[in-house]
Enzyme design. Sequence first.
Site, short mmCIF file in Angstrom:
data_model
loop_
_atom_site.label_atom_id
_atom_site.label_comp_id
_atom_site.label_asym_id
_atom_site.label_seq_id
_atom_site.Cartn_x
_atom_site.Cartn_y
_atom_site.Cartn_z
N ASN A 9 -3.33 -1.95 7.06
CA ASN A 9 -4.06 -3.22 7.02
C ASN A 9 -3.60 -4.07 8.20
OD1 ASN A 9 -5.32 -5.64 6.42
ND2 ASN A 9 -3.96 -6.14 4.72
N LYS A 11 -4.79 -6.87 9.24
CA LYS A 11 -4.96 -8.31 9.04
C LYS A 11 -5.64 -8.92 10.29
CE LYS A 11 -1.12 -8.16 5.84
NZ LYS A 11 0.05 -8.84 5.26
N HIS A 94 -6.68 -8.89 -1.88
CA HIS A 94 -5.36 -8.97 -1.27
C HIS A 94 -4.75 -10.33 -1.58
CE1 HIS A 94 -2.22 -9.15 1.81
NE2 HIS A 94 -2.31 -7.83 1.89
N GLU A 96 -3.24 -12.44 0.12
CA GLU A 96 -3.56 -13.50 1.08
C GLU A 96 -4.94 -14.08 0.82
OE1 GLU A 96 -0.66 -11.34 4.30
OE2 GLU A 96 -2.82 -11.24 4.60
N GLU A 167 0.95 -4.82 -4.77
CA GLU A 167 1.60 -5.53 -3.68
C GLU A 167 2.29 -6.78 -4.23
OE1 GLU A 167 -0.29 -4.55 0.47
OE2 GLU A 167 -1.29 -6.23 -0.48
N GLY A 173 5.23 -9.08 4.06
CA GLY A 173 5.56 -9.74 5.32
C GLY A 173 6.91 -10.42 5.34
N SER A 213 6.18 -4.74 2.91
CA SER A 213 7.30 -4.45 3.82
C SER A 213 7.62 -2.95 3.86
CB SER A 213 8.54 -5.27 3.44
OG SER A 213 8.28 -6.65 3.58
N GLY A 234 1.27 -3.08 6.12
CA GLY A 234 0.87 -4.22 6.94
C GLY A 234 1.44 -4.15 8.34
N GLY A 235 2.52 -4.90 8.58
CA GLY A 235 3.08 -5.04 9.92
C GLY A 235 3.41 -3.74 10.61
#
Length: 257
Positions: A9, A11, A94, A96, A167, A173, A213, A234-235
Amino acid sequence: MRIPIAAGNWKMNKTVAEASAYAEALLQELDTPGVEVIICPPFTSLYALSQKFAGSSVKLGAQNMHWELKGAFTGEISGSMLLELGCEYVILGHSERRHIFRETAEEVGKKVETALKLGLRPILCVGETLEERERGETEAILAYQLEKGIEGITTFPNVESIVIAYEPVWAIGTGKAATPQDAQEAIAFVRGKLSEQFGSEKAQQIRILYGGSVSPENVGQFVNQEDIDGTLVGGASLDAGKFLDIIKETARISGGI
């Protein structure tokens, strides 16, 4: 047997040019059987990546969609538009979207229903905040989000095509991942709820991911758990090399290579 997933993802990251360069780097090194790889870029890069991934094993997903097929919804995108762009998956609910953009559980459920009707495969995200976990409300939050997320699809013949992603909000994050045991307990609870709703046979076919993470260093600990069928990353997915390492470790743990 449930085929494990490694989903990225992105983002709100990467221009079209950056996304195209990433896709070329990924495809150059990707040779990992036994893992379903999904990339979920911003809407602006969907068409470019559909061209890059054509003929490859990489699946394309979007990060959100509206529950209506068309209409006066400025700034939104429909599931039929996503299909035209080559998407097979769409992330829905999600944290967010829920916490920053105030999407309700009922709205997420309407999106899940529309996606399945269209033949898009929803990745339905559920998870608790740190405050909810500390109050001992994890299972109640997961049960509520899941119930509202799937209540419109209980009679659908293709419910097993849905993917659930656990999640925990406090791990997204932050660099602070849940322990593998935390994740397994929560995901086993979710699978139990799916079994109550759809029966044990279909519940065993539905893939449930962990997200929060995830890194090349810890992914194996999660994928090695009985009920965890991969990760929503994610990241770490923004770096093609790191994401390739996550894919390879997922394959190694699951017996794909």
